[in-house]
Design an enzyme around this catalytic site. Structure first.
Site, PDB file in Angstrom:
ATOM      1  N   ARG A   1       0.806  -1.230   0.000  1.00 26.31           N
ATOM      2  CA  ARG A   1       0.000   0.000   0.000  1.00 26.31           C
ATOM      3  C   ARG A   1       0.836   1.276   0.000  1.00 26.31           C
ATOM      4  NH1 ARG A   1      -2.493  -3.278   3.583  1.00 26.31           N
ATOM      5  NH2 ARG A   1      -4.398  -4.225   2.790  1.00 26.31           N
TER       6      ARG A   1
ATOM      7  N   HIS B   1       2.522  14.592 -29.329  1.00 29.95           N
ATOM      8  CA  HIS B   1       1.882  13.288 -29.148  1.00 29.95           C
ATOM      9  C   HIS B   1       1.379  12.737 -30.482  1.00 29.95           C
ATOM     10  CE1 HIS B   1       1.267  14.457 -24.657  1.00 29.95           C
ATOM     11  NE2 HIS B   1       2.364  13.740 -24.817  1.00 29.95           N
TER      12      HIS B   1
ATOM     13  N   HIS C   1       3.198  19.770 -26.723  1.00 24.66           N
ATOM     14  CA  HIS C   1       2.941  18.333 -26.586  1.00 24.66           C
ATOM     15  C   HIS C   1       1.733  17.825 -27.363  1.00 24.66           C
ATOM     16  CE1 HIS C   1       6.130  18.470 -23.663  1.00 24.66           C
ATOM     17  NE2 HIS C   1       5.930  17.227 -23.242  1.00 24.66           N
TER      18      HIS C   1
ATOM     19  N   LYS D   1       9.626  22.861 -12.589  1.00 27.92           N
ATOM     20  CA  LYS D   1       8.664  21.748 -12.641  1.00 27.92           C
ATOM     21  C   LYS D   1       8.071  21.512 -11.255  1.00 27.92           C
ATOM     22  CE  LYS D   1       6.893  17.560 -13.916  1.00 27.92           C
ATOM     23  NZ  LYS D   1       6.977  16.347 -14.678  1.00 27.92           N
TER      24      LYS D   1
ATOM     25  N   GLU E   1      -3.482  18.461 -11.565  1.00 31.25           N
ATOM     26  CA  GLU E   1      -3.784  19.030 -12.876  1.00 31.25           C
ATOM     27  C   GLU E   1      -5.244  19.458 -12.972  1.00 31.25           C
ATOM     28  OE1 GLU E   1      -1.691  16.832 -15.867  1.00 31.25           O
ATOM     29  OE2 GLU E   1      -2.789  17.818 -17.481  1.00 31.25           O
TER      30      GLU E   1
ATOM     31  N   ASN F   1       2.611  21.009 -20.863  1.00 32.91           N
ATOM     32  CA  ASN F   1       2.408  20.313 -22.134  1.00 32.91           C
ATOM     33  C   ASN F   1       2.569  21.224 -23.349  1.00 32.91           C
ATOM     34  OD1 ASN F   1       2.086  17.669 -21.340  1.00 32.91           O
ATOM     35  ND2 ASN F   1      -0.077  17.958 -20.844  1.00 32.91           N
TER      36      ASN F   1
ATOM     37  N   LYS G   1       4.092  11.899 -10.783  1.00 33.85           N
ATOM     38  CA  LYS G   1       3.307  11.058 -11.691  1.00 33.85           C
ATOM     39  C   LYS G   1       4.106   9.798 -11.979  1.00 33.85           C
ATOM     40  CE  LYS G   1       0.460  14.169 -14.488  1.00 33.85           C
ATOM     41  NZ  LYS G   1       0.206  14.650 -15.856  1.00 33.85           N
TER      42      LYS G   1
ATOM     43  N   ARG H   1      -0.661  23.052 -14.392  1.00 33.47           N
ATOM     44  CA  ARG H   1       0.192  21.906 -14.697  1.00 33.47           C
ATOM     45  C   ARG H   1       0.113  21.568 -16.183  1.00 33.47           C
ATOM     46  NH1 ARG H   1       1.513  16.629 -10.930  1.00 33.47           N
ATOM     47  NH2 ARG H   1       3.055  15.769 -12.324  1.00 33.47           N
TER      48      ARG H   1
ATOM     49  N   GLU I   1      12.770  19.647 -23.072  1.00 35.55           N
ATOM     50  CA  GLU I   1      11.948  19.974 -21.900  1.00 35.55           C
ATOM     51  C   GLU I   1      12.551  21.161 -21.144  1.00 35.55           C
ATOM     52  OE1 GLU I   1       9.089  18.436 -21.640  1.00 35.55           O
ATOM     53  OE2 GLU I   1       9.344  16.459 -22.541  1.00 35.55           O
TER      54      GLU I   1
ATOM     55  N   HIS J   1      10.758  11.224 -27.474  1.00 38.31           N
ATOM     56  CA  HIS J   1       9.730  12.159 -27.017  1.00 38.31           C
ATOM     57  C   HIS J   1      10.208  13.612 -27.149  1.00 38.31           C
ATOM     58  CE1 HIS J   1       6.579  13.937 -24.603  1.00 38.31           C
ATOM     59  NE2 HIS J   1       7.487  14.427 -23.772  1.00 38.31           N
TER      60      HIS J   1
HETATM   61  N1  LIG Z   1       6.473  10.713 -14.846  1.00 39.69           N
HETATM   62  C1  LIG Z   1       6.556  11.765 -15.614  1.00 39.69           C
HETATM   63  O1  LIG Z   1       6.127  12.864 -15.247  1.00 39.69           O
HETATM   64  C2  LIG Z   1       7.207  11.624 -16.952  1.00 39.69           C
HETATM   65  C3  LIG Z   1       7.514  12.761 -17.705  1.00 39.69           C
HETATM   66  C4  LIG Z   1       8.174  12.593 -18.921  1.00 39.69           C
HETATM   67  C5  LIG Z   1       8.499  11.325 -19.365  1.00 39.69           C
HETATM   68  N2  LIG Z   1       8.175  10.237 -18.607  1.00 39.69           N
HETATM   69  C6  LIG Z   1       8.534   8.873 -19.055  1.00 39.69           C
HETATM   70  O2  LIG Z   1       9.948   8.802 -19.134  1.00 39.69           O
HETATM   71  C7  LIG Z   1      10.311   7.765 -20.036  1.00 39.69           C
HETATM   72  C8  LIG Z   1      11.454   8.225 -20.875  1.00 39.69           C
HETATM   73  O3  LIG Z   1      12.543   8.523 -20.045  1.00 39.69           O
HETATM   74  P1  LIG Z   1      14.019   8.718 -20.614  1.00 39.69           P
HETATM   75  O4  LIG Z   1      13.982   9.594 -21.799  1.00 39.69           O
HETATM   76  O5  LIG Z   1      14.880   9.094 -19.469  1.00 39.69           O
HETATM   77  O6  LIG Z   1      14.366   7.285 -21.199  1.00 39.69           O
HETATM   78  P2  LIG Z   1      15.004   5.942 -20.590  1.00 39.69           P
HETATM   79  O7  LIG Z   1      14.730   5.780 -19.158  1.00 39.69           O
HETATM   80  O8  LIG Z   1      14.580   4.864 -21.502  1.00 39.69           O
HETATM   81  O9  LIG Z   1      16.564   6.205 -20.787  1.00 39.69           O
HETATM   82  C9  LIG Z   1      17.090   6.301 -22.093  1.00 39.69           C
HETATM   83  C10 LIG Z   1      18.309   5.406 -22.257  1.00 39.69           C
HETATM   84  O10 LIG Z   1      19.446   5.981 -21.615  1.00 39.69           O
HETATM   85  C11 LIG Z   1      20.072   5.014 -20.771  1.00 39.69           C
HETATM   86  N3  LIG Z   1      20.706   5.775 -19.701  1.00 39.69           N
HETATM   87  C12 LIG Z   1      20.142   6.285 -18.594  1.00 39.69           C
HETATM   88  N4  LIG Z   1      21.020   7.050 -17.949  1.00 39.69           N
HETATM   89  C13 LIG Z   1      22.173   7.022 -18.646  1.00 39.69           C
HETATM   90  C14 LIG Z   1      23.447   7.633 -18.492  1.00 39.69           C
HETATM   91  N5  LIG Z   1      23.676   8.491 -17.513  1.00 39.69           N
HETATM   92  N6  LIG Z   1      24.403   7.360 -19.421  1.00 39.69           N
HETATM   93  C15 LIG Z   1      24.144   6.545 -20.468  1.00 39.69           C
HETATM   94  N7  LIG Z   1      22.957   5.954 -20.688  1.00 39.69           N
HETATM   95  C16 LIG Z   1      21.979   6.202 -19.780  1.00 39.69           C
HETATM   96  C17 LIG Z   1      18.956   4.129 -20.346  1.00 39.69           C
HETATM   97  O11 LIG Z   1      19.442   2.887 -19.905  1.00 39.69           O
HETATM   98  C18 LIG Z   1      18.159   4.015 -21.638  1.00 39.69           C
HETATM   99  O12 LIG Z   1      18.749   3.084 -22.482  1.00 39.69           O
HETATM  100  C19 LIG Z   1       9.047   7.427 -20.809  1.00 39.69           C
HETATM  101  O13 LIG Z   1       8.571   6.174 -20.378  1.00 39.69           O
HETATM  102  C20 LIG Z   1       8.073   8.521 -20.421  1.00 39.69           C
HETATM  103  O14 LIG Z   1       6.732   8.086 -20.431  1.00 39.69           O
HETATM  104  C21 LIG Z   1       7.550  10.374 -17.421  1.00 39.69           C
HETATM  105 ZN   LIG Z   2       7.360  15.940 -22.310  1.00 38.34          ZN
END
Ligand SMILES: NC(=O)c1ccc[n+]([C@@H]2O[C@H](COP(=O)([O-])OP(=O)(O)OC[C@H]3O[C@@H](n4cnc5c(N)ncnc54)[C@H](O)[C@@H]3O)[C@@H](O)[C@H]2O)c1
Ligand SMILES: [Zn+2]
Length: 365
Positions: A110, A242, A238, A216, A226, A235, A132, A231, A174, A255
């Protein structure tokens, strides 16, 4: 509001820090394969040194790890290791690990505290902050999740040294977004030091990361669930992004790349609808021209696409409200708002067309 700490090295003295935040020294460490290799040994060494009790979990480094089946397996490993409510979970990685770790922490027993140790630029400035957390469903991304704020967000910009340039640009989208929506001085700083930051030069990198993370955090603190449109300004760009990501089957375009393109479209739309003056439009476009895309990608994924198809794809975005597209627009650099009125499709198509003309000459490599 979470406690956000930005510094190098950020993983010293974690015992004291955890204690100050009421966190136990019993920590599940979640990595992906890459972050385990890059940062695992050093982190484990330091935590052992501080008498932490640890359980290590590693998932494949891909978006597909944000799934119920992966989460389910991890719950099993945690139960077997006698992890209970007195533990916490630290997610060490990009947004994938952060979202998955947050999801598990929010649901396990939980809910146990989550600590984010983001290692991509996107995670440091966006996904690790705001609470989130989600996994994907075969029918859509991020559909199953929680609001679960991290107790601590520990950011060390030096971790970015190993991150591929493409990921740096994706995260930078971003960062630039925060300048557009909330902070004109940040925008000017990014404009001036864009190349320093993408080359990971200090003190510019840390400054950009810090400012972004705090913007942020401030925005989500004011409008956590939101509800009042604030918030939603996160976007900016975005709605277009999207649509583009969907057209690219969520595979071929990062992205942040889609957001960069989306912000060009949103700037034109803001100007054409009379909210943003020409000079601000030009300033915005000049900064966005500095982004670079892998060879041929921009052409295939944006310049050559059919505008009507993109519009169609935007309509299938989950953020639509009664079939209306919602756009975040700019009044000026540093001030955004969510437009609730219906926008004529022709205006949207025109903005896309102008963005296609704008991006073609310089950004192709
Ligand atoms: N929760 C939120 O508010 C929110 C906001 C934006 C995006 N997201 C989510 O985030 C995800 C994308 O995140 P991301 O872009 O960080 O991608 P990711 O986590 O897939 O990382 C990208 C790649 O970089 C590698 N990596 C990580 N750190 C590294 C480093 N320091 N050196 C070398 N390689 C490294 C990872 O292993 C991976 O292969 C999506 O799933 C998206 O939906 C969430
Ligand atoms: Zn974004």
């Amino acid at each position: 509001m979470s406690t956000i700490i930005v510094g190098t090295p950020v993983i010293t003295g974690l015992g004291e820090l955890f204690k100050a935040h009421g966190l136990s020294k019993k920590t599940v460490l979640l990595f992906d394969e890459h972050t385990r290799k890059l940062f695992g040994d050093e982190l484990l060494k330091r935590l052992h040194h501080e008498d932490f009790q640890l359980k290590e979990l590693v998932v494949p480094a891909r978006e597909a790890s944000k799934s119920f089946s992966v989460a389910y397996k991890l719950y099993g490993s945690m139960i077997e290791a006698d992890v209970d409510r007195s533990w916490n979970l630290m997610a060490v990685g990009g947004g994938v690990v952060g979202d998955l770790g947050g999801f598990i922490a929010a649901s396990y027993f939980r809910g146990i505290p989550v600590i984010q140790l983001p290692t991509t630029l996107l995670a440091m400035t966006d996904s690790s902050i705001g609470g989130k957390v989600a996994i994907n469903h075969p029918l859509g991304k991020n559909l199953i999740g929680f609001f679960h704020s991290p107790e601590l967000v520990l950011i060390d910009p030096s971790y970015l040294a190993s991150l591929p340039l493409r990921e740096i640009y994706a995260g930078m989208a971003e960062v630039v977004k925060y300048g557009f929506i909330a902070d004109e001085p940040l925008f000017s700083f990014l404009d001036l030091h864009f190349n320093d930051i993408t080359a990971l030069q200090e003190p510019y990198l840390t400054e950009a990361v810090k400012k972004s993370a705090f913007i942020k955090d401030e925005v989500v603190t004011k409008d956590f669930r939101e509800t009042d449109g604030l918030r939603a300004t996160l976007n900016f760009g975005h709605t277009f992004a999207h649509g583009l990501e969907k057209l690219a089957e969520y595979r071929h375009l990062r992205h942040g790349e889609a957001v960069t393109i989306g912000m060009v479209c949103a700037l034109f739309l803001s100007h054409n609808l009379g909210y943003l003056d020409r000079q601000s439009l030009e300033r915005g476009l000049t900064l966005l021209q500095k982004f670079r895309f892998p060879k041929g990608l921009l052409k295939r994924r944006f310049l050559d696409i059919d505008r009507d198809q993109l519009l169609e794809s935007m309509f299938s975005d989950k953020k639509k409200l009664n079939k209306k597209l919602r756009f975040v627009l700019l009044k000026k650099i540093g001030e955004a708002f969510l437009l609730e009125d219906n926008i004529d499709d022709q205006q949207v198509l025109k903005a896309i067309e102008e963005a296609q003309a704008q991006l073609s000459p310089v950004n192709l490599r």
